[in-house]
Design a protein around this motif. Structure first.
Motif, PDB file in Angstrom:
ATOM      1  N   PHE A 183       1.918 -35.828 -56.889  1.00 47.28           N
ATOM      2  CA  PHE A 183       0.759 -35.015 -56.520  1.00 47.28           C
ATOM      3  C   PHE A 183      -0.328 -35.978 -56.048  1.00 47.28           C
ATOM      4  O   PHE A 183      -0.961 -36.668 -56.855  1.00 47.28           O
ATOM      5  CB  PHE A 183       0.273 -34.165 -57.703  1.00 47.28           C
ATOM      6  CG  PHE A 183      -0.838 -33.224 -57.315  1.00 47.28           C
ATOM      7  CD1 PHE A 183      -0.640 -32.239 -56.354  1.00 47.28           C
ATOM      8  CD2 PHE A 183      -2.093 -33.332 -57.900  1.00 47.28           C
ATOM      9  CE1 PHE A 183      -1.673 -31.373 -55.981  1.00 47.28           C
ATOM     10  CE2 PHE A 183      -3.128 -32.464 -57.534  1.00 47.28           C
ATOM     11  CZ  PHE A 183      -2.905 -31.487 -56.576  1.00 47.28           C
ATOM     12  N   LEU A 194      -8.984 -36.824 -61.501  1.00 42.42           N
ATOM     13  CA  LEU A 194      -7.520 -36.911 -61.595  1.00 42.42           C
ATOM     14  C   LEU A 194      -6.987 -38.022 -60.699  1.00 42.42           C
ATOM     15  O   LEU A 194      -7.258 -38.036 -59.498  1.00 42.42           O
ATOM     16  CB  LEU A 194      -6.908 -35.571 -61.142  1.00 42.42           C
ATOM     17  CG  LEU A 194      -5.393 -35.438 -61.285  1.00 42.42           C
ATOM     18  CD1 LEU A 194      -5.011 -35.258 -62.751  1.00 42.42           C
ATOM     19  CD2 LEU A 194      -4.870 -34.244 -60.465  1.00 42.42           C
ATOM     20  N   ARG A 200       5.366 -37.889 -61.367  1.00 44.10           N
ATOM     21  CA  ARG A 200       4.842 -37.297 -62.606  1.00 44.10           C
ATOM     22  C   ARG A 200       5.924 -36.474 -63.301  1.00 44.10           C
ATOM     23  O   ARG A 200       6.806 -35.916 -62.627  1.00 44.10           O
ATOM     24  CB  ARG A 200       3.621 -36.430 -62.315  1.00 44.10           C
ATOM     25  CG  ARG A 200       3.887 -35.272 -61.376  1.00 44.10           C
ATOM     26  CD  ARG A 200       2.648 -34.404 -61.179  1.00 44.10           C
ATOM     27  NE  ARG A 200       2.918 -33.348 -60.205  1.00 44.10           N
ATOM     28  CZ  ARG A 200       2.135 -32.302 -60.003  1.00 44.10           C
ATOM     29  NH1 ARG A 200       0.998 -32.182 -60.679  1.00 44.10           N
ATOM     30  NH2 ARG A 200       2.455 -31.380 -59.120  1.00 44.10           N
ATOM     31  N   SER A 245       3.968 -30.830 -54.748  1.00 45.45           N
ATOM     32  CA  SER A 245       3.099 -29.926 -55.516  1.00 45.45           C
ATOM     33  C   SER A 245       3.922 -28.748 -56.002  1.00 45.45           C
ATOM     34  O   SER A 245       5.024 -28.486 -55.484  1.00 45.45           O
ATOM     35  CB  SER A 245       1.961 -29.385 -54.635  1.00 45.45           C
ATOM     36  OG  SER A 245       2.515 -28.534 -53.646  1.00 45.45           O
ATOM     37  N   ILE A 246       3.382 -28.034 -56.969  1.00 43.79           N
ATOM     38  CA  ILE A 246       4.051 -26.814 -57.434  1.00 43.79           C
ATOM     39  C   ILE A 246       4.040 -25.775 -56.313  1.00 43.79           C
ATOM     40  O   ILE A 246       5.010 -25.046 -56.112  1.00 43.79           O
ATOM     41  CB  ILE A 246       3.362 -26.269 -58.703  1.00 43.79           C
ATOM     42  CG1 ILE A 246       3.461 -27.289 -59.837  1.00 43.79           C
ATOM     43  CG2 ILE A 246       3.974 -24.947 -59.137  1.00 43.79           C
ATOM     44  CD1 ILE A 246       2.654 -26.942 -61.068  1.00 43.79           C
ATOM     45  N   GLN A 247       2.926 -25.737 -55.559  1.00 42.61           N
ATOM     46  CA  GLN A 247       2.821 -24.773 -54.459  1.00 42.61           C
ATOM     47  C   GLN A 247       4.031 -24.886 -53.526  1.00 42.61           C
ATOM     48  O   GLN A 247       4.641 -23.883 -53.141  1.00 42.61           O
ATOM     49  CB  GLN A 247       1.532 -25.034 -53.654  1.00 42.61           C
ATOM     50  CG  GLN A 247       0.242 -24.583 -54.334  1.00 42.61           C
ATOM     51  CD  GLN A 247      -0.412 -25.661 -55.194  1.00 42.61           C
ATOM     52  OE1 GLN A 247       0.275 -26.497 -55.784  1.00 42.61           O
ATOM     53  NE2 GLN A 247      -1.740 -25.624 -55.303  1.00 42.61           N
ATOM     54  N   ASN A 273       0.990 -24.900 -64.534  1.00 49.74           N
ATOM     55  CA  ASN A 273       1.237 -26.338 -64.547  1.00 49.74           C
ATOM     56  C   ASN A 273       1.074 -26.855 -65.983  1.00 49.74           C
ATOM     57  O   ASN A 273      -0.011 -26.786 -66.543  1.00 49.74           O
ATOM     58  CB  ASN A 273       0.220 -27.018 -63.626  1.00 49.74           C
ATOM     59  CG  ASN A 273       0.459 -28.500 -63.500  1.00 49.74           C
ATOM     60  OD1 ASN A 273       1.337 -29.051 -64.168  1.00 49.74           O
ATOM     61  ND2 ASN A 273      -0.305 -29.148 -62.652  1.00 49.74           N
ATOM     62  N   GLN A 301      -0.599 -20.961 -60.212  1.00 55.05           N
ATOM     63  CA  GLN A 301      -0.382 -20.631 -58.807  1.00 55.05           C
ATOM     64  C   GLN A 301       0.213 -19.221 -58.713  1.00 55.05           C
ATOM     65  O   GLN A 301       0.958 -18.816 -59.613  1.00 55.05           O
ATOM     66  CB  GLN A 301       0.628 -21.591 -58.141  1.00 55.05           C
ATOM     67  CG  GLN A 301       0.202 -23.033 -57.994  1.00 55.05           C
ATOM     68  CD  GLN A 301       0.310 -23.847 -59.274  1.00 55.05           C
ATOM     69  OE1 GLN A 301       1.029 -23.476 -60.195  1.00 55.05           O
ATOM     70  NE2 GLN A 301      -0.401 -24.948 -59.359  1.00 55.05           N
TER      71      GLN A 301
HETATM   72  O1  LIG Z   1       1.185 -29.064 -58.222  1.00 57.73           O
HETATM   73  C1  LIG Z   1      -0.048 -29.113 -58.414  1.00 57.73           C
HETATM   74  N1  LIG Z   1      -0.863 -28.343 -57.650  1.00 57.73           N
HETATM   75  C2  LIG Z   1      -2.226 -28.346 -57.798  1.00 57.73           C
HETATM   76  O2  LIG Z   1      -2.943 -27.609 -57.089  1.00 57.73           O
HETATM   77  C3  LIG Z   1      -2.769 -29.197 -58.791  1.00 57.73           C
HETATM   78  N2  LIG Z   1      -4.040 -29.462 -59.216  1.00 57.73           N
HETATM   79  C4  LIG Z   1      -3.954 -30.380 -60.208  1.00 57.73           C
HETATM   80  O3  LIG Z   1      -4.942 -30.836 -60.854  1.00 57.73           O
HETATM   81  N3  LIG Z   1      -2.642 -30.721 -60.426  1.00 57.73           N
HETATM   82  C5  LIG Z   1      -1.892 -29.988 -59.567  1.00 57.73           C
HETATM   83  N4  LIG Z   1      -0.548 -29.931 -59.355  1.00 57.73           N
END
Ligand SMILES: O=c1[nH]c(=O)c2[nH]c(=O)[nH]c2[nH]1
Length: 316
Positions: A183, A194, A200, A245-247, A273, A301
């Protein structure tokens, strides 16, 4: 369904109707590439059911205390339990449709039904027999992992009843990928603390729902999509893709589900998350590390996808 003609919302019903039906018809599904799941013997076909009704004629039960048209919710519970033994099919969606149709047939003044159920999962245990280990057909174990569910809205029509809306789904998938997720590249400004992460330990909680183009595919049709297959697709895609990302992970899972199952119209995601907090960094790939539970708050999400998304993406 829940709204009356004047726009007023009216419904009542019973929740937590625990229905442990045994020896339902076995379910067999066509196998897909990502899953060894073939079906369910349905020896234990158990559900937690929530059932509610609505109808114009119930208004006076609210406004005048007139109970003459009220089917007691206790009777609803008895109806669900009593009728469940008569269901000859093999899916949650089919059971709900059966119960709803029967209820509308019995009580002519009820015009709408909202019925949902979470399947209560019981798993196989293996026992040693004459020919080695095999699944017991008598003993099952309660499971506490993800659960499948379905929700149907039925309405009275001149020929009987019709399904107005239907959604199926899978709740509480909890998946950890120990390496291969990053990420970085997000906005960095005065609010950013962050650090960027290039590998991760990504722990996600995931709910996936889906709807069919034709309800009939799920209710007695040959196009049934088993929650176990959707689960296995999520496992595969998470394993296969290095996700930024999770998205993006949700999008890839959605494409695969829509690609595998042309009978589905839409897929809905909700994720959390729960990425573990690193306490001792690994020295390299496959090396020991120590993590702990992340501190609240948590991120989430939501995403929906249709067949149009698949068409736009081309072949997955
Ligand atoms: O996959 C993620 N999407 C995010 O939008 C996000 N924001 C964050 O702080 N960590 C993550 N991880």
């Amino acid at each position: 369904m829940r709204k009356l003609q004047n726009g007023r919302t009216l419904y009542y019903g019973k929740g937590d109707v625990l229905t442990y039906r045994t020896y339902a018809a076995p379910l067999n599904v066509e196998m897909i590439e990502e899953s060894s799941y073939r079906g369910n013997e349905n020896v234990i076909f158990a559900h937690n059911i929530k059932f509610s009704v609505s109808g114009e004629s119930l208004l006076t039960s609210f406004t005048e205390g007139d109970n003459s048209r009220v089917v007691a919710t206790d009777s609803m519970k008895n109806f669900i339990l009593g009728q469940s033994v008569l269901y000859e099919g093999n899916t949650t969606e089919g059971l709900l449709s059966f119960l709803g149709e029967r209820f509308l047939a019995k009580y002519a003044h009820i015009t709408g039904i909202d019925i949902e159920a979470t399947r209560i999962p019981f798993g196989q245990v293996t026992v040693k027999g004459d020919r080695g280990f095999a699944n017991s057909d008598l003993v099952y174990r309660a499971m506490h992992n993800e659960t499948s569910h379905a929700r149907l809205e039925l309405v009275r029509v001149s020929e009987g009843s019709a399904v107005n809306a239907m959604r199926s789904g899978l709740n509480d998938l909890q998946l950890i990928k120990v390496s291969g997720s990053s990420f970085f590249g997000f906005i960095r400004d005065e609010y950013t603390t962050l650090p960027e992460s290039y590998d991760r330990p990504l722990f996600i909680f995931l709910n996936i729902d889906w709807s069919y183009t034709h309800h009939s595919d799920a209710i007695g049709g040959s196009g049934y999509v088993a929650a176990e297959q959707v689960r296995d697709i999520a496992h595969h895609v998470f394993h296969e893709y290095k996700t930024p990302s999770i998205q993006y992970l949700l999008y890839r899972i959605g494409l695969r589900i829509l690609g595998r199952f042309p009978q589905l119209e839409e897929v809905f995601f909700e994720s959390n998350n729960r990425t573990w907090e690193t306490f001792v960094e690994p020295k390299g790939f496959g090396q020991a590390a120590v993590y702990t539970e992340p501190r609240p708050p948590y991120g989430f999400q939501g995403f929906t996808m249709t067949r149009g998304d698949l068409a736009e993406a081309g072949n997955d």
